[in-house]
Design a protein around this motif. Structure first.
Motif, mmCIF file in Angstrom:
data_model
loop_
_atom_site.group_PDB
_atom_site.id
_atom_site.type_symbol
_atom_site.label_atom_id
_atom_site.label_comp_id
_atom_site.label_asym_id
_atom_site.label_seq_id
_atom_site.Cartn_x
_atom_site.Cartn_y
_atom_site.Cartn_z
ATOM 1 N N LEU A 59 0.848 -1.193 0.000
ATOM 2 C CA LEU A 59 0.000 0.000 0.000
ATOM 3 C C LEU A 59 0.881 1.240 0.000
ATOM 4 O O LEU A 59 1.930 1.271 0.635
ATOM 5 C CB LEU A 59 -0.890 0.017 1.239
ATOM 6 C CG LEU A 59 -2.099 -0.914 1.207
ATOM 7 C CD1 LEU A 59 -2.784 -0.896 2.562
ATOM 8 C CD2 LEU A 59 -3.085 -0.506 0.117
ATOM 9 N N GLN A 68 -5.981 -3.781 7.952
ATOM 10 C CA GLN A 68 -5.489 -5.131 8.246
ATOM 11 C C GLN A 68 -4.121 -5.076 8.910
ATOM 12 O O GLN A 68 -3.860 -5.790 9.882
ATOM 13 C CB GLN A 68 -5.425 -5.949 6.954
ATOM 14 C CG GLN A 68 -6.810 -6.226 6.396
ATOM 15 C CD GLN A 68 -6.782 -6.909 5.047
ATOM 16 O OE1 GLN A 68 -7.026 -8.096 4.951
ATOM 17 N NE2 GLN A 68 -6.468 -6.157 4.017
ATOM 18 N N LYS A 106 1.260 -7.897 -0.641
ATOM 19 C CA LYS A 106 1.050 -9.162 -1.361
ATOM 20 C C LYS A 106 2.327 -9.528 -2.108
ATOM 21 O O LYS A 106 3.032 -8.645 -2.589
ATOM 22 C CB LYS A 106 -0.055 -9.021 -2.403
ATOM 23 C CG LYS A 106 -1.427 -8.744 -1.849
ATOM 24 C CD LYS A 106 -2.453 -8.731 -2.976
ATOM 25 C CE LYS A 106 -3.818 -8.343 -2.461
ATOM 26 N NZ LYS A 106 -4.290 -7.070 -3.020
ATOM 27 N N LEU A 159 -2.899 -5.281 -13.942
ATOM 28 C CA LEU A 159 -3.684 -6.167 -13.079
ATOM 29 C C LEU A 159 -3.152 -6.336 -11.658
ATOM 30 O O LEU A 159 -3.904 -6.193 -10.695
ATOM 31 C CB LEU A 159 -3.801 -7.554 -13.737
ATOM 32 C CG LEU A 159 -4.626 -8.592 -12.955
ATOM 33 C CD1 LEU A 159 -6.081 -8.154 -12.828
ATOM 34 C CD2 LEU A 159 -4.564 -9.959 -13.635
ATOM 35 N N LEU A 160 -1.867 -6.658 -11.518
ATOM 36 C CA LEU A 160 -1.387 -7.099 -10.202
ATOM 37 C C LEU A 160 -1.486 -6.025 -9.128
ATOM 38 O O LEU A 160 -1.709 -6.335 -7.961
ATOM 39 C CB LEU A 160 0.053 -7.619 -10.310
ATOM 40 C CG LEU A 160 0.254 -8.846 -11.206
ATOM 41 C CD1 LEU A 160 1.718 -9.271 -11.200
ATOM 42 C CD2 LEU A 160 -0.638 -9.998 -10.770
ATOM 43 N N ALA A 161 -1.312 -4.759 -9.507
ATOM 44 C CA ALA A 161 -1.423 -3.678 -8.527
ATOM 45 C C ALA A 161 -2.517 -2.710 -8.949
ATOM 46 O O ALA A 161 -2.771 -2.538 -10.137
ATOM 47 C CB ALA A 161 -0.100 -2.943 -8.423
ATOM 48 N N ASN A 162 -3.187 -2.123 -7.969
ATOM 49 C CA ASN A 162 -4.092 -1.007 -8.253
ATOM 50 C C ASN A 162 -3.300 0.248 -7.908
ATOM 51 O O ASN A 162 -3.133 0.579 -6.735
ATOM 52 C CB ASN A 162 -5.350 -1.113 -7.401
ATOM 53 C CG ASN A 162 -6.296 0.055 -7.631
ATOM 54 O OD1 ASN A 162 -5.905 1.078 -8.195
ATOM 55 N ND2 ASN A 162 -7.526 -0.093 -7.199
#
Lengths: 222, 79
Positions: B9, B17, B40, B65-68
């Motif tokens: 993040l 979390q 992740k 895809l893998l990261a926003n």
């Protein structure tokens, strides 16, 4: 008003949405499977709630890369009304059709309850039947509804009236920044919201508050 | 060729979390824990042998895809 609902593996509010749309528009919506390449010629496309692809990777992330999304983006550009509810909102942000992102609820728990919504902008095609400042009831059911946008984006969407709905009366269930419950794109033809207006359209089910959103669209299409 | 993609993040993005894990570690007596951020890891096997080509391919995967990238950063390690 002609409508279509996109269905993904793991959608579970699609039938609620079909029912609400049929009830309010008088016509059965078209169901569009996510692997199709073109959407029918309709006035409103809905991306319904659920848990597409089991929320794997990030909620809405994999659905947002489905084949049908290419035509959804084209429809958005051409000005067709697009509504994303719950997982649909997550999919629209992941697809870049709406700014920001929906993160894990601040309380970390799945929330399933009724909240209060305030319509802060009634000058949109999704909210014209509400009065400005109207507080109404709406159910929520989600784990990742915590709206986040960086400071510049937030200022931009606030200043341009893209925030349409906020959680009211201290009922923010997920920690969303500025109590944001629903936003539009800059052009105002794409709306994403976490609460489920389709679940409050019949007196038998506890109220009619959600009808106003669909009636606003109906009014627009007439 | 093996590669590892690490997605975290961005600074300033609330990580509930990570906060919960931080609290649990404190509860277990790990008093030195200042903060925890959760991320992740993706282990990706690629068929080619050109590392530079692999890196640009992995960057595209992260962006698409893998990261926003609205909320996340990514780092790529190629073995």
């Amino acid at each position: 008003m002609k409508t279509a609902v996109i269905v993904f593996p793991g959608s579970n509010r699609d039938r609620d949405m079909f029912h609400a749309l049929e009830l309010i528009t008088g016509a059965r919506p078209q169901s569009v499977w996510h692997t199709e390449s073109t959407l029918p010629d309709v006035d409103l496309v809905v991306v319904p709630g659920g848990f597409s692809y089991g929320d794997y990777l990030r909620s809405g992330a994999i659905a947002a890369r489905s084949p049908i999304l290419k035509d959804l983006v084209a429809k958005a550009e051409s000005g067709v009304s697009i509504l994303g509810v719950c997982n649909g909102f997550q999919i629209l942000t992941e697809a870049g059709l709406l700014p920001g992102a929906l993160m894990r609820n601040a309380g970390l728990t799945f929330v399933c309850k009724e909240v209060k919504m305030e319509t802060v902008n009634n000058a949109t095609r999704f909210s014209s039947k509400f009065t400005k400042g109207q507080v109404w009831r709406c159910p929520v059911a989600h784990h990742d509804g915590n709206y986040f946008a960086d400071a510049d984006t937030l200022k931009q969407i606030e200043d341009s009236g893209q925030v349409v709905f906020r959680y009211a009366d201290g009922t923010n269930p997920n920690g969303s920044i500025n109590n944001i419950a629903g936003i539009t794109n800059q052009k105002g033809n794409v709306l994403g919201m976490m609460p489920h207006p389709e679940n409050l359209v019949e007196a038998l089910n506890g109220g009619l508050d959600g009808r106003l959103l669909f009636e606003s669209l109906l009014d627009q299409a007439a | 060729m093996k590669a590892r993609v690490i997605v975290t993040l961005k600074n300033g993005v609330l990580d509930p979390q990570g906060k919960a894990i931080e609290g649990a570690l404190g509860g277990l007596g790990f008093d030195d824990v200042g903060s925890v951020r959760q991320g992740k890891v993706f282990d990706v096997e690629l068929s080619g042998s050109d590392k530079e080509a692999a890196r640009s391919e992995l960057e595209a995967m992260c962006e698409k895809l893998l990261a926003n990238t609205v909320i996340e950063n990514y780092a790529i390690e190629i073995a």
